[in-house]
Design a protein around this motif. Structure first.
Motif, PDB file in Angstrom:
ATOM      1  N   ALA A   1       0.843  -1.209   0.000  1.00 41.58           N
ATOM      2  CA  ALA A   1       0.000   0.000   0.000  1.00 41.58           C
ATOM      3  C   ALA A   1       0.870   1.247   0.000  1.00 41.58           C
ATOM      4  CB  ALA A   1      -0.937  -0.019   1.210  1.00 41.58           C
ATOM      5  N   GLY A   2       1.913   1.254   0.815  1.00 36.88           N
ATOM      6  CA  GLY A   2       2.797   2.421   0.873  1.00 36.88           C
ATOM      7  C   GLY A   2       3.462   2.684  -0.468  1.00 36.88           C
ATOM      8  N   LYS A   3       3.950   1.616  -1.089  1.00 39.35           N
ATOM      9  CA  LYS A   3       4.600   1.775  -2.395  1.00 39.35           C
ATOM     10  C   LYS A   3       3.597   2.308  -3.423  1.00 39.35           C
ATOM     11  CE  LYS A   3       6.942  -2.007  -3.605  1.00 39.35           C
ATOM     12  NZ  LYS A   3       7.150  -3.473  -3.612  1.00 39.35           N
ATOM     13  N   LEU A   4       2.368   1.796  -3.359  1.00 42.01           N
ATOM     14  CA  LEU A   4       1.365   2.216  -4.351  1.00 42.01           C
ATOM     15  C   LEU A   4       0.923   3.663  -4.125  1.00 42.01           C
ATOM     16  CD1 LEU A   4      -0.638  -1.125  -4.563  1.00 42.01           C
ATOM     17  CD2 LEU A   4       0.701  -0.065  -6.396  1.00 42.01           C
ATOM     18  N   ILE A   5       0.864   4.086  -2.865  1.00 45.53           N
ATOM     19  CA  ILE A   5       0.505   5.491  -2.588  1.00 45.53           C
ATOM     20  C   ILE A   5       1.607   6.411  -3.140  1.00 45.53           C
ATOM     21  CG2 ILE A   5       0.232   7.185  -0.716  1.00 45.53           C
ATOM     22  CD1 ILE A   5      -1.164   4.820   0.864  1.00 45.53           C
ATOM     23  N   ALA A   6       2.866   6.030  -2.901  1.00 47.71           N
ATOM     24  CA  ALA A   6       3.981   6.843  -3.429  1.00 47.71           C
ATOM     25  C   ALA A   6       3.941   6.866  -4.955  1.00 47.71           C
ATOM     26  CB  ALA A   6       5.311   6.267  -2.941  1.00 47.71           C
ATOM     27  N   PHE A   7       3.658   5.725  -5.538  1.00 42.30           N
ATOM     28  CA  PHE A   7       3.598   5.629  -7.005  1.00 42.30           C
ATOM     29  C   PHE A   7       2.476   6.498  -7.562  1.00 42.30           C
ATOM     30  CE2 PHE A   7       1.505   3.326 -10.582  1.00 42.30           C
ATOM     31  CZ  PHE A   7       2.460   3.565 -11.558  1.00 42.30           C
ATOM     32  N   MET A   8       1.292   6.398  -6.941  1.00 42.16           N
ATOM     33  CA  MET A   8       0.123   7.095  -7.478  1.00 42.16           C
ATOM     34  C   MET A   8       0.134   8.593  -7.165  1.00 42.16           C
ATOM     35  SD  MET A   8      -1.672   5.110  -9.290  1.00 42.16           S
ATOM     36  CE  MET A   8      -3.182   6.049  -9.467  1.00 42.16           C
ATOM     37  N   SER A   9       1.030   9.033  -6.264  1.00 46.90           N
ATOM     38  CA  SER A   9       0.975  10.432  -5.830  1.00 46.90           C
ATOM     39  C   SER A   9       1.152  11.404  -6.997  1.00 46.90           C
ATOM     40  CB  SER A   9       2.027  10.698  -4.745  1.00 46.90           C
ATOM     41  OG  SER A   9       3.321  10.523  -5.274  1.00 46.90           O
TER      42      SER A   9
ATOM     43  N   TRP B   1       2.494  -1.743 -19.956  1.00 49.59           N
ATOM     44  CA  TRP B   1       1.555  -0.782 -19.366  1.00 49.59           C
ATOM     45  C   TRP B   1       2.246   0.172 -18.394  1.00 49.59           C
ATOM     46  CZ3 TRP B   1      -4.014  -2.910 -18.034  1.00 49.59           C
ATOM     47  CH2 TRP B   1      -4.591  -3.409 -19.221  1.00 49.59           C
ATOM     48  N   TRP B   2       3.362  -0.305 -17.793  1.00 44.70           N
ATOM     49  CA  TRP B   2       4.042   0.560 -16.821  1.00 44.70           C
ATOM     50  C   TRP B   2       4.564   1.839 -17.460  1.00 44.70           C
ATOM     51  CZ3 TRP B   2       9.219   1.729 -17.487  1.00 44.70           C
ATOM     52  CH2 TRP B   2       9.928   0.922 -18.377  1.00 44.70           C
ATOM     53  N   THR B   3       4.797   1.789 -18.804  1.00 45.05           N
ATOM     54  CA  THR B   3       5.339   2.983 -19.464  1.00 45.05           C
ATOM     55  C   THR B   3       4.293   4.107 -19.543  1.00 45.05           C
ATOM     56  OG1 THR B   3       4.759   2.125 -21.651  1.00 45.05           O
ATOM     57  CG2 THR B   3       6.975   1.650 -20.873  1.00 45.05           C
ATOM     58  N   ARG B   4       3.023   3.784 -19.214  1.00 46.34           N
ATOM     59  CA  ARG B   4       2.003   4.827 -19.172  1.00 46.34           C
ATOM     60  C   ARG B   4       2.216   5.795 -18.014  1.00 46.34           C
ATOM     61  NH1 ARG B   4      -3.196   0.709 -19.383  1.00 46.34           N
ATOM     62  NH2 ARG B   4      -3.272   0.385 -21.627  1.00 46.34           N
ATOM     63  N   ALA B   5       3.011   5.376 -17.038  1.00 53.87           N
ATOM     64  CA  ALA B   5       3.148   6.177 -15.813  1.00 53.87           C
ATOM     65  C   ALA B   5       4.132   7.318 -16.013  1.00 53.87           C
ATOM     66  CB  ALA B   5       3.624   5.283 -14.668  1.00 53.87           C
ATOM     67  N   ASP B   6       3.905   8.396 -15.254  1.00 58.52           N
ATOM     68  CA  ASP B   6       4.864   9.496 -15.204  1.00 58.52           C
ATOM     69  C   ASP B   6       5.889   9.139 -14.126  1.00 58.52           C
ATOM     70  OD1 ASP B   6       6.305  11.762 -14.861  1.00 58.52           O
ATOM     71  OD2 ASP B   6       4.594  13.074 -14.391  1.00 58.52           O
ATOM     72  N   ALA B   7       7.075   8.723 -14.580  1.00 60.12           N
ATOM     73  CA  ALA B   7       8.084   8.239 -13.631  1.00 60.12           C
ATOM     74  C   ALA B   7       8.523   9.344 -12.671  1.00 60.12           C
ATOM     75  CB  ALA B   7       9.288   7.673 -14.386  1.00 60.12           C
ATOM     76  N   ASP B   8       8.480  10.603 -13.151  1.00 55.12           N
ATOM     77  CA  ASP B   8       8.903  11.704 -12.275  1.00 55.12           C
ATOM     78  C   ASP B   8       7.888  11.966 -11.156  1.00 55.12           C
ATOM     79  OD1 ASP B   8      11.159  12.037 -13.759  1.00 55.12           O
ATOM     80  OD2 ASP B   8      10.236  13.515 -15.118  1.00 55.12           O
ATOM     81  N   GLY B   9       6.702  11.395 -11.321  1.00 49.24           N
ATOM     82  CA  GLY B   9       5.654  11.621 -10.312  1.00 49.24           C
ATOM     83  C   GLY B   9       5.663  10.596  -9.193  1.00 49.24           C
ATOM     84  N   ILE B  10       6.684   9.765  -9.152  1.00 49.23           N
ATOM     85  CA  ILE B  10       6.726   8.734  -8.108  1.00 49.23           C
ATOM     86  C   ILE B  10       7.543   9.248  -6.928  1.00 49.23           C
ATOM     87  CG2 ILE B  10       7.346   6.340  -7.570  1.00 49.23           C
ATOM     88  CD1 ILE B  10       7.191   5.776 -10.617  1.00 49.23           C
ATOM     89  N   ALA B  11       6.910   9.295  -5.765  1.00 50.94           N
ATOM     90  CA  ALA B  11       7.584   9.820  -4.570  1.00 50.94           C
ATOM     91  C   ALA B  11       8.574   8.790  -4.030  1.00 50.94           C
ATOM     92  CB  ALA B  11       6.543  10.158  -3.506  1.00 50.94           C
ATOM     93  N   PRO B  12       9.636   9.259  -3.340  1.00 48.51           N
ATOM     94  CA  PRO B  12      10.595   8.308  -2.771  1.00 48.51           C
ATOM     95  C   PRO B  12       9.973   7.440  -1.671  1.00 48.51           C
ATOM     96  CG  PRO B  12      11.152  10.576  -2.149  1.00 48.51           C
ATOM     97  CD  PRO B  12      10.000  10.664  -3.094  1.00 48.51           C
ATOM     98  N   ILE B  13      10.488   6.217  -1.595  1.00 48.49           N
ATOM     99  CA  ILE B  13       9.923   5.219  -0.671  1.00 48.49           C
ATOM    100  C   ILE B  13      11.057   4.641   0.185  1.00 48.49           C
ATOM    101  CG2 ILE B  13       8.722   2.989  -0.493  1.00 48.49           C
ATOM    102  CD1 ILE B  13       7.909   3.570  -3.563  1.00 48.49           C
ATOM    103  N   ILE B  14      10.817   4.569   1.481  1.00 45.83           N
ATOM    104  CA  ILE B  14      11.688   3.777   2.364  1.00 45.83           C
ATOM    105  C   ILE B  14      10.825   2.636   2.882  1.00 45.83           C
ATOM    106  CG2 ILE B  14      12.991   3.736   4.536  1.00 45.83           C
ATOM    107  CD1 ILE B  14      13.526   6.756   4.036  1.00 45.83           C
ATOM    108  N   ALA B  15      11.300   1.402   2.738  1.00 46.37           N
ATOM    109  CA  ALA B  15      10.509   0.242   3.172  1.00 46.37           C
ATOM    110  C   ALA B  15      11.097  -0.342   4.448  1.00 46.37           C
ATOM    111  CB  ALA B  15      10.476  -0.812   2.070  1.00 46.37           C
ATOM    112  N   VAL B  16      10.206  -0.605   5.405  1.00 48.71           N
ATOM    113  CA  VAL B  16      10.616  -1.204   6.681  1.00 48.71           C
ATOM    114  C   VAL B  16       9.727  -2.419   6.941  1.00 48.71           C
ATOM    115  CG1 VAL B  16      11.006  -0.812   9.141  1.00 48.71           C
ATOM    116  CG2 VAL B  16      11.184   1.119   7.541  1.00 48.71           C
TER     117      VAL B  16
END
Ligand code: NAD
Length: 384
Positions: free
Chosen positions: A106-114, A129-144
């Protein structure tokens, strides 16, 4: 615990591994440029003292933290929408995904969709299909991670159920890979034995299916066989004594190894488990563990020699396919995994639907024996 079990890894992303390394979270946020992290977790993990401690440490270091704790097990699209609302309203600039696979995804997807404008389902892991995304719009993620099973912390995908179609969807983007992972085995000591067992078997299923999937990927296979050895040597002990940090550490490694290995592919264990989880909300790793022996028998002719080789590496007496199958059954018994789908709340009302869903699940293509709805139904009946 031996200091030899502390290391820095850069494969496939930067992993800060070792007991106590959660204390490095504030500096890690700064290092990846996060000043206002949104912690994403589930209600159970949100209530644990270790979560409050991690957030307080970040606050004390001058970071402005928010919390979204409404992730349910087997997260649904609505969880991601709700989390996105909190992320945007709070003006956050990155995500700390903190918890089991559900919270991590969920955290990764929220950062991705932001930073996206299209609906999440447009980014399903199909073709390009992943190339449809705006790669610059993906927020940084730290996973714990706080469970040792899914390996989502080192993966580039998030799993989310589409409530309308009741199907589990894999959303993929290479930049969904967390920038830094903090693998602190100490965070898993409070995991109850049954969750330890189910999540641990998820790691084992990832390694096993990756190893058996067709295709050339010796690195994945090497990682997979050692991952399975770590599970064999440590999962029963982690279930017996959750405070055994050495067993917890090796299980945390095995989980990450499983996810690295399954770049090569998964198979019918996952293809069957996904529809079961989507329709009955069963735990993913537990479902995999229940289905595993039936899939092994089904695939036998295609994997027999490989599994015999594996059983040698695992140190089984008289290495063979049968020795491995006996080992899997024995491991399941030792850690309290039920025998059949009927034992985990699944009925036989939706077999036709689930068989159809399994045959088109993206993981089905990695099974060493082709899976049509007919074979998927046979597997469901056998596992039931
Ligand atoms: P989970 O995240 O659903 O957590 C299970 C339970 O454990 C929850 O109730 C949670 O509150 C509790 N918990 C977590 N950490 C705890 C701790 N340290 N102490 C006490 N309780 C704790 O379970 P999971 O198996 O880690 O994740 C399953 C999800 O991951 C599923 O949605 C599955 O589809 C997904 N998944 C994703 C990938 C991937 O590659 N992205 C791979 C496999 C599975």
């Amino acid at each position: 615990m031996s200091p030899a079990l502390t290391a820095n890894w850069s494969f496939p992303t930067a992993v800060r591994f070792g007991v106590g390394r959660i204390t490095e979270l504030p500096e890690t946020c700064r290092a990846v440029g996060i000043r206002q992290p949104l912690f994403v977790t589930d209600p159970g993990v949100a209530g644990l003292p270790m979560t409050a401690a991690a957030m307080e440490a970040c606050q004390s270091a001058g970071l402005s933290c928010g919390l979204f704790a409404e992730v349910q097990p087997n997260p649904v699209g609505g969880n991601i929408d709700a989390g996105l609302g909190v992320y945007r309203d709070g003006g956050h600039d990155g995500v700390v995904a903190f918890g089991g696979g559900s919270a991590l995804d969920a955290g990764k997807l929220i950062a991705f969709m932001s930073g996206q404008t299209r609906p999440i389902w447009d980014f399903e892991d199909i073709g390009d299909w992943w190339t449809r995304a705006d790669a610059d719009g993906i927020a940084p993620i730290i996973a714990v991670p706080t469970t040792a099973g899914t390996g989502s912390e080192v993966g580039r995908a998030g799993v989310v159920t589409n409530e309308e179609t009741q199907t589990k969807k894999v959303i993929f983007h290479p930049k969904m890979l967390p920038s830094v992972v903090i693998c602190d085995p100490g965070l898993t000591v409070g995991l109850p034995p049954h969750i330890t067992a189910g999540t641990g078997m998820d790691a084992f299923a990832h390694c096993l299916e990756a190893y058996c999937a067709p295709g050339y990927h010796p690195m994945s296979e090497g990682i997979a066989v050692e991952g399975m050895r770590l599970v064999k040597e440590n999962l029963p002990q982690a279930c017996r004594d959750g405070r055994d940090l050495e067993a917890r550490a090796h299980m945390m490694s095995a989980a990450a190894m499983g996810a690295v290995a399954f770049q090569k592919g998964l198979g019918a264990i996952h293809a069957v488990s996904h529809p079961v989880g989507a329709l009955y909300d069963t735990h993913h790793g537990l479902t995999n563990a229940v289905v595993m022996p039936f899939v092994l028998r089904f695939n036998r002719a295609a994997i027999e020699a490989k599994i015999a080789r594996l059983s040698g590496w695992l140190g089984l007496a008289s290495p063979s396919f049968d020795a491995f199958l006996d080992f899997v059954l024995d491991l399941r018994r030792t850690i309290g995994i039920p025998n059949a789908l009927s034992d985990i709340g699944v009925d036989d009302k939706c077999f036709d639907l689930m068989a159809e869903m399994a045959a088109v699940d993206p993981t089905a293509g990695g099974n060493p024996v082709p899976i049509t709805p007919k074979e998927a139904r046979q597997l469901l009946e056998a596992a039931y």
